[in-house]
Every structure is written in structure tokens, then in C-alpha cells.
Design an enzyme around this catalytic site. Structure first.
Site, PDB file in Angstrom:
ATOM      1  N   GLU A   1     -36.643   1.054 -22.588  1.00 53.10           N
ATOM      2  CA  GLU A   1     -37.420   2.086 -23.838  1.00 53.10           C
ATOM      3  C   GLU A   1     -37.899   3.562 -23.329  1.00 53.10           C
ATOM      4  O   GLU A   1     -37.981   4.332 -24.167  1.00 53.10           O
ATOM      5  CB  GLU A   1     -38.456   1.191 -24.723  1.00 53.10           C
ATOM      6  CG  GLU A   1     -39.699   0.904 -23.682  1.00 53.10           C
ATOM      7  CD  GLU A   1     -40.541  -0.123 -24.273  1.00 53.10           C
ATOM      8  OE1 GLU A   1     -40.470  -0.512 -25.512  1.00 53.10           O
ATOM      9  OE2 GLU A   1     -41.707  -0.349 -23.798  1.00 53.10           O
TER      10      GLU A   1
ATOM     11  N   HIS B   1     -38.502 -12.058 -33.670  1.00 53.63           N
ATOM     12  CA  HIS B   1     -39.338 -10.895 -32.852  1.00 53.63           C
ATOM     13  C   HIS B   1     -40.998 -11.320 -33.696  1.00 53.63           C
ATOM     14  O   HIS B   1     -41.082 -11.231 -34.705  1.00 53.63           O
ATOM     15  CB  HIS B   1     -39.095  -9.579 -33.055  1.00 53.63           C
ATOM     16  CG  HIS B   1     -39.998  -8.475 -32.531  1.00 53.63           C
ATOM     17  ND1 HIS B   1     -40.564  -7.479 -33.211  1.00 53.63           N
ATOM     18  CD2 HIS B   1     -40.284  -8.423 -31.166  1.00 53.63           C
ATOM     19  CE1 HIS B   1     -41.328  -6.807 -32.197  1.00 53.63           C
ATOM     20  NE2 HIS B   1     -41.056  -7.430 -31.228  1.00 53.63           N
TER      21      HIS B   1
ATOM     22  N   HIS C   1     -42.919  -9.393 -24.050  1.00 56.27           N
ATOM     23  CA  HIS C   1     -43.104  -8.054 -23.729  1.00 56.27           C
ATOM     24  C   HIS C   1     -44.604  -7.536 -23.535  1.00 56.27           C
ATOM     25  O   HIS C   1     -45.435  -8.337 -24.485  1.00 56.27           O
ATOM     26  CB  HIS C   1     -42.483  -7.132 -24.615  1.00 56.27           C
ATOM     27  CG  HIS C   1     -41.148  -7.023 -24.363  1.00 56.27           C
ATOM     28  ND1 HIS C   1     -40.511  -5.611 -24.346  1.00 56.27           N
ATOM     29  CD2 HIS C   1     -40.277  -7.822 -23.997  1.00 56.27           C
ATOM     30  CE1 HIS C   1     -39.221  -5.791 -23.882  1.00 56.27           C
ATOM     31  NE2 HIS C   1     -38.876  -7.093 -24.046  1.00 56.27           N
TER      32      HIS C   1
HETATM   33  C1  NOJ Z   1     -43.059  -2.682 -27.238  1.00 57.43           C
HETATM   34  C2  NOJ Z   1     -41.820  -3.344 -26.728  1.00 57.43           C
HETATM   35  O1  NOJ Z   1     -41.530  -3.119 -25.460  1.00 57.43           O
HETATM   36  C3  NOJ Z   1     -40.729  -2.953 -27.524  1.00 57.43           C
HETATM   37  O2  NOJ Z   1     -39.363  -3.677 -26.940  1.00 57.43           O
HETATM   38  C4  NOJ Z   1     -40.981  -3.232 -29.054  1.00 57.43           C
HETATM   39  O3  NOJ Z   1     -39.640  -2.866 -29.557  1.00 57.43           O
HETATM   40  C5  NOJ Z   1     -42.169  -2.765 -29.326  1.00 57.43           C
HETATM   41  N1  NOJ Z   1     -43.105  -2.980 -28.594  1.00 57.43           N
HETATM   42  C6  NOJ Z   1     -42.747  -3.255 -30.749  1.00 57.43           C
HETATM   43  O4  NOJ Z   1     -42.937  -4.553 -30.923  1.00 57.43           O
HETATM   44 CA    CA Z   2     -43.319  -2.212 -23.665  1.00 57.93          CA
END
Ligand code: NOJ
Ligand code: CA
Length: 714
Positions: free
Chosen positions: A509, A414, A484
Site C-alpha cells: 500500500e 473485512h 493488519h
Molecule cells: C490499512 C490496511 O493496511 C489496508 O490494507 C486497509 O485497506 C486499510 N487499512 C483500511 O482498513
Molecule cells: Ca497498514
């Protein structure tokens, strides 16, 4: 004699100039006409089965510091029509073979006075039109700056639109469904309070824009091959119902730095009287270049779990400490800081996820919050927060690498960039080398917050070039990318199939940030998914988020079975099972569907579709005889009826049907479901109730005689 000859030539030129150039789709149902107006302004219109889809609409570009923009004063100096019919095999996708079939018209325009040339290339497919501007190499147009693209899309009526606000920095809005003339009045309420930015106008919307006419036509406007250009929004003149392109500006307000020979992305208009045709169309991919990656053997569809939902719900944290020790990366002495006690990416927790993934046959484990910088970043917009190679003291990279390897699971990297594109570019090679050294072959990137350098936007040309650079650099390292908050995809994954996912819309989310509309997932396939797969991160089984974090009262607006169906309806070669292992362990019979469902497909059949209301899709697993069906439903309970005539007539199958219980409801009873096993053939039919915010999911496997003993026929 000579004089009359010249007169004839003039007459001929005049005739060419005013004559409409017509283009027909291969099935003759679509007709595009190109007309040059008397003042030399290029226009086009589009008809479907005799009905106007796009009324006469202007084409052209407004240039910066230029007395004569590319808007009018043109003559047609050449036209060329060609036909194309070929097929290609995507590395991953909704079907094994994609047909690319269109008729093409390329109109060369020469501008009087400037002698500049502009080619407008139209490709007309059975399900829609693509066109783009091409700027050939020429002495009078070499470097130029676009002030605004002036492509119009004149609507023939006050259609119903499924829209999100035109915003340069977020696409993570819930959709609003309204008439075109209602957009202005609804704009304020369409902007969610947690959105970071405000839209550029009261009638500006994003693409892909899905519409339905009163006569039942489905129209979709988007773009394809957005490369080295700014992302297009649409601004509505709501008196005349004319959309006009509105590009994302850079920090100076400019919209495109161009050097001929070059071209714009394709503008696409899909149209059909059957909503399923929009889902089945491959126009967006077909308008992109073939794969530039020769050896694609390392690109693998991936099913994963992750140390993620616990942070999203607020149960644990990305940061290791609540102290802000230092912004000097690498010099931070983390042995001296106080841990906050809720850091998610710790060795024991990551091992728990690796064990769970190995036990249930998942390919990968995403771990967020593994690297230092989060404590510095939150709440601050700083440039040098992350270096992407320094782990927190409780995350042992080599130990976890070896642990995962021994269990046959891949860790997924990540990289939250904190929106700092330049910082990321500076560290990119080292970050990718670090990944390779530690056995990672996929990265989830993220661009939360305003783009740094200040003044740039998430979807401007400069930032789009950054995303593209990351994908191409990753390909050099044989790394798959899931970005993302990056610009919405436009079919580029055909050319760069290592781009196996994108977010670029409101994902799961948001169900833990207050909730999303229950019909959201019936719209996304008609909008966001037109350009490519989404890392939607489905699979949430516990809808009451306060059970995970007592301080979070969010409710996931979906039934449990609706979550299962998303693995089929939201096509992606990258699929997450987002919930916590302990929640899956409570519902292992339903979890079986997530374990079984395929990620890559030979065939996709769109059985039922109505944007905002429902959709049902059946897909055949790549290289296998098994099929999977998903149905998702909006607010109103509905009975779906499908025939299994897509199955092989010579075979008998066992279908496992995961359905909402009779009293299921996304809000009050989301976990009520039934599972039944029945025998099906290609003669079988199913009538199945889907609850509000519900659906059903079916796995269908070929069966032997012994296996079907004792089972009922459907
Ligand atoms: C937003 C992203 O959509 C999410 O998946 C991620 O965990 C957070 N940012 C932190 O990077
Ligand atoms: Ca996002």
C-alpha cells in the site's frame, strides 16, 4: 565434624554460584555461557565459531512497587540440561517437515532474602539461541507488575543494522541501513512523516532486528511466542553498544501484569556466517507450542484479488457517502443520504472481481468498504463506528454470496476496527456468525489509528491479548484471520494456524502513498518474516499510479518482474494479486506466473541472500513435482548465477523464465520484461541479469518428451 560438613556445603554452593554453566549447540558451533556475577546478577554470553556474538549481558526484570526486583541477589539452586530432536508437520509452510533440534539448559535461581524463584530456560539450536524467564508457582511471587524487562544484548562491534524506529503504534516504516552508532543521528529522518506516532527514544528500534558484523556474521534478534505479554523493542546504549529490552507500556506506563505460574516470551538470537541460514532457520516456530486446533482441514492457503487497490490509490472510496449521517449504528437511513458516486464495494464492481477471480482460478475476493461506518470514522477517533454486520445499500450480501458461490469463489470479509478493540470484541460473535451465514471463511482485520480505549498502544500486553482473543475466537468458528496493523508475529501461527497472514510492516500500500525503497523486499524476509507470513499484497503491474488516479503521483519502486518474484520470496499461504483486472488484462503473459505459482511448499532452498541487496529462493510446490524460483534485487543491477541441482535428477523440466529486459529499471522502465521457455535438468545453470529494483521469476514444470520438442536447453 558438623562444622566442617557445613563448611563443605557452603564451599559447594559457592562453587556452583560462580561456575559458568555452558551449553553447546548440537553442531558445537555455538556456545552459550551462563554466569552469576558476584552480587547474584544473572548474565549470559554467546559465541559462534569462537567469535563473540553477545558479550556478557545481564538478565532480569524490574518490578513495580517492589523493593527487591528480579535483578540480583540470586543463587543457583538447580540446573538441568536436556536434549531434544523431533520433527513436526506444519499445516502450511515453507517446508513439509520442520526439525526441532536443540540442547537445553534450565537454571533455577533463588533470590536471597525474598526466597523467590526464577527459572531462565535456554535452548541452543544450530542457528541460534532462545531463552525465556519462567516464574513458577510460589508463595512469595504470585501477582506482580513488570516495570521493565532488563534483558541485555551486548554487541561485540559497531555492526551494520537494518532497522526501523521503535514505535508503539506503527511498524510501517521503510528500513534504514546504518552502523549502530549512526542510529541516533538518523532517527529523525527514519520516521516517515505519515507515521502516526513518534518513537520512544533516539536509539530505540524494533525487532526482528537484522545486523551484519564487519567480519561477515549475520545476527538477528527477535522474540517467539509473544502471548499475554508486551511486545519487546530494543533500546541501544550507543556508547557501549548494548541493547536492552524495552517493553511497550500500557496506559499507566506499566509493562506487564503477571500471575505465576507464567513465563515471558522467548528472546531469540540467530547467528550465522551465511545469510541464507537466517532465512532457513525455524527457531521462531520451534519455540512455539504445537497446534491447538485439532481439525485443521478448513485452513486453506488462499490466492485472492480484491476491491482494494482502487481505494488505496484513491480512485474509489470505502465510504458510500461523504455525508456523515449518524453515529447511531443501525439507525442510519442510507436511502436518504447522497451517494458519493465512487463507492468501490458496489454490486456491479464486486461481480466484476468475482468474474475475474473465477476466470483466472483465484480462491477469493476481498471486499473492503462493504459495511456502514466509514463515513463516520474517517478523521474521527470514535468508539462505536462499525458493527460489522450492516452493509451499505449498494452491497447486497445474499446476492453476492450466491453469485460467488455459483462461480466457485469465496468472498473474503473485512473488519476495519478503527483501532477500537473493545467495540470489536463486543460485536465479535455476531460478526463471525454473520460471516458463517454468508459463506465467508476468512477475515482481514485492521487496526488503523490510535487504540481505543485511549492511552493503550498497538503492541502492549492488553492489546496483544485482544489480537490473540480474535484468533482463538475465529478458530472456534473455523475462520482464518489476516490481521493488519496488529503486533508483529512471533511464530504463533504454529499454535494457531488459522492465523494465515499479518501485515505488521510496510506493505505494498505504501507504494501508492509515495513509494517504498526498492530494496525493501530484500530486507523483509530477514526482519518481519522471521515471525510469520506477511500479507504483502504484491502483483502491481502499473507502477505509475497517476494512471489509476490522476491526483496520485506515487510511483511503485519495483519492476513488473520483481512483483512476480515476490510470490516466491515473500513466503505466505495467503497471497493477493493486488492490481486492477484491467492492468492484468494488459499483461496476461506475465500474469500467468501469478496464476501458476503455488502457495504451499514441500521444500524451500535459499540459493542466494544478502540483506538489503538481493535474494533468490527456490521452492517445490506441496505434493507436486513443480518448482518456482524468485529473485529480488535492490538498487544495483546484478547478475545472479544459480544451479538447478535441487531438481530431481531423473526428470526433465520446462522452465518459463520471466526476466527484466536489459533496459528495465524500477523507476524509468519498470514494465520491460522478457519471457522465455527452456528445457532444464538438475545439471542446468542460469546466469541472469536483474535490473535495479528488479529480479526474475521462474516456473518449472515436469515435461514429457512431446512437450519439450522444439525447445532449447538452458
Ligand atoms: C490499512 C490496511 O493496511 C489496508 O490494507 C486497509 O485497506 C486499510 N487499512 C483500511 O482498513
Ligand atoms: Ca497498514
Amino acid at each position: 565434624m558438623i562444622r566442617s560438613f557445613f563448611f563443605l556445603v557452603l564451599l559447594l554452593i559457592f562453587a556452583i554460584a560462580v561456575r559458568a554453566q555452558q551449553l553447546q549447540s548440537p553442531n558445537d558451533q555455538l556456545i552459550m555461557s551462563f554466569v552469576l556475577q558476584a552480587d547474584g546478577t544473572p548474565t549470559y554470553q554467546l559465541n559462534y565459531k569462537g567469535q563473540a556474538v553477545i558479550k556478557p549481558s545481564k538478565l532480569g526484570l524490574h518490578l513495580k512497587n517492589d523493593a527487591k526486583s528480579l535483578l540480583d541477589g540470586f543463587s543457583i539452586t538447580n540446573t538441568q540440561t536436556t536434549s531434544h530432536d523431533s520433527s513436526w508437520e506444519p499445516v502450511w509452510g515453507e517446508e513439509k517437515i520442520i526439525r526441532n533440534h536443540y540442547n537445553e539448559l534450565a537454571v533455577t535461581l533463588t533470590q536471597n532474602g525474598t526466597n523467590r524463584q526464577l527459572i531462565i530456560r535456554f535452548r541452543l539450536f544450530d542457528e541460534g539461541l532462545g531463552f525465556r524467564y519462567e516464574f513458577p508457582a510460589q508463595p512469595n511471587l504470585v501477582y506482580f507488575v513488570i516495570k521493565e524487562e532488563r534483558t541485555q544484548f551486548a554487541m561485540a562491534g559497531n555492526h551494520t543494522a537494518f532497522w526501523i524506529a521503535g514505535d508503539y503504534d506503527t511498524q510501517e516504516y521503510d528500513y534504514t541501513t546504518s552502523k549502530l552508532t549512526e542510529i541516533r543521528g538518523l532517527m529523525k529522518s527514519a520516521i516517515q512523516p505519515n507515521a502516526s506516532q513518534t518513537p520512544f527514544s533516539d536509539t530505540g528500534v524494533q525487532t526482528a532486528l537484522m545486523m551484519k558484523t564487519d567480519a561477515g556474521l549475520y545476527i538477528n534478534i527477535h522474540e517467539a511466542a509473544l502471548i499475554n505479554y508486551s511486545c519487546m523493542h530494543l533500546n541501544l546504549d550507543d556508547k557501549n553498544l548494548v541493547f536492552e529490552s524495552w517493553l511497550t507500556p500500557d496506559a499507566l506506563g506499566d509493562k506487564g501484569y503477571m500471575q505465576a505460574p507464567t513465563q515471558s516470551p522467548w528472546r531469540t538470537i540467530m547467528v550465522s556466517d551465511d545469510a541464507r541460514t537466517i532465512l532457513a532457520s525455524r527457531i521462531t516456530y520451534n519455540l512455539n507450542e504445537p497446534s491447538k486446533i485439532e481439525d485443521t482441514s478448513w485452513i486453506k492457503p488462499t490466492k485472492y484479488v480484491g476491491v482494494w487497490w482502487e481505494m488505496i490509490t484513491g480512485k474509489s472510496s470505502w465510504a458510500y457517502t461523504n455525508e456523515v449521517p449518524s453515529v447511531q449504528l443501525g439507525k442510519t437511513d442510507f436511502t436518504k443520504v447522497k451517494p458519493n458516486g465512487i463507492h468501490g464495494a458496489n454490486n456491479a464492481n464486486v461481480k466484476k472481481f468475482i468474474d475475474f477471480a473465477a476466470q483466472h482460478g483465484f480462491d477469493g475476493v476481498l471486499v473492503e468498504g462493504w459495511n456502514i461506518g466509514w463515513e463516520d470514522w474517517f478523521g474521527n477517533s470514535k468508539d462505536y463506528v462499525f458493527d460489522f454486520v450492516t452493509p451499505y445499500p449498494d452491497f447486497n450480501v445474499t446476492e453476492l454470496r450466491d453469485y460467488a458461490k455459483a462461480k466457485g469463489v469465496k468472498l473474503i470479509m473485512h473488519h476495519e476496527t478503527s483501532g477500537s478493540t473493545r467495540n470489536y470484541e463486543r460485536h465479535l460473535d455476531k460478526a463471525f456468525q454473520f460471516m458463517k451465514a454468508n459463506n465467508y471463511d476468512a477475515v482481514k482485520t485492521g487496526y488503523v489509528g490510535s487504540i481505543l480505549p485511549k492511552g493503550f498502544y498497538h503492541y502492549d500486553q492488553w492489546t496483544n491479548n485482544h489480537y490473540q482473543h480474535v484468533v482463538e475466537k475465529a478458530a472456534e468458528y473455523k475462520i482464518m484471520v489476516n490481521a493488519h496493523e496488529a503486533v508483529r508475529p512471533t511464530g504463533i501461527a504454529r499454535t494457531w494456524p488459522n492465523m494465515i497472514g499479518n501485515e505488521s510492516a510496510r506493505g505494498t500500500e505504501f507504494q501508492a502513498f509515495g513509494g517504498s525503497k526498492p530494496n525493501h523486499v530484500t530486507i523483509l524476509p530477514f526482519t518481519r518474516l522471521i515471525g510469520g507470513p506477511m500479507d504483502y499484497t504484491p502483483g502491481v503491474f502499473e507502477m505509475d499510479i497517476s494512471k489509476i488516479n490522476p491526483n496520485n503521483n506515487s510511483h511503485v519502486n519495483s519492476t513488473l518482474v520483481n512483483q512476480l518474484a515476490l510470490y516466491v520470496t515473500m513466503y505466505s499461504p495467503l497471497q493477493m494479486a493486488a492490481d486492477l483486472p484491467e492492468n492484468y488484462n494488459r499483461f496476461l503473459d506475465a500474469f500467468q506466473f501469478i496464476k501458476d505459482v503455488a502457495l504451499d511448499w514441500d521444500v524451500s532452498k535459499y540459493l542466494e541472500a544478502e540483506p538489503g541487496q538481493y535474494l533468490t529462493i527456490a521452492r517445490k510446490a506441496k505434493g507436486k513435482s513443480s518448482w518456482f524460483v524468485g529473485n529480488v534485487n535492490g538498487e544495483t543491477p546484478r547478475t545472479s548465477t544459480i544451479a538447478f541441482d535441487f531438481l530431481d535428477a531423473t526428470k526433465t523440466y520446462i522452465a518459463t523464465i520471466y526476466a527484466d529486459a536489459k533496459d528495465a529499471h524500477y523507476k524509468i522502465n519498470p514494465q520491460a520484461y522478457t519471457i522465455r521457455k527452456v528445457v532444464v535438468t538438475n545439471k542446468s545453470k542460469l546466469t541472469q541479469l536483474s535490473a535495479a529494483g528488479g529480479g526474475y521469476a521462474i516456473s518449472i514444470v515436469e515435461a514429457t518428451k512431446e512437450k519439450i520438442k522444439g525447445l532449447k536447453k538452458l
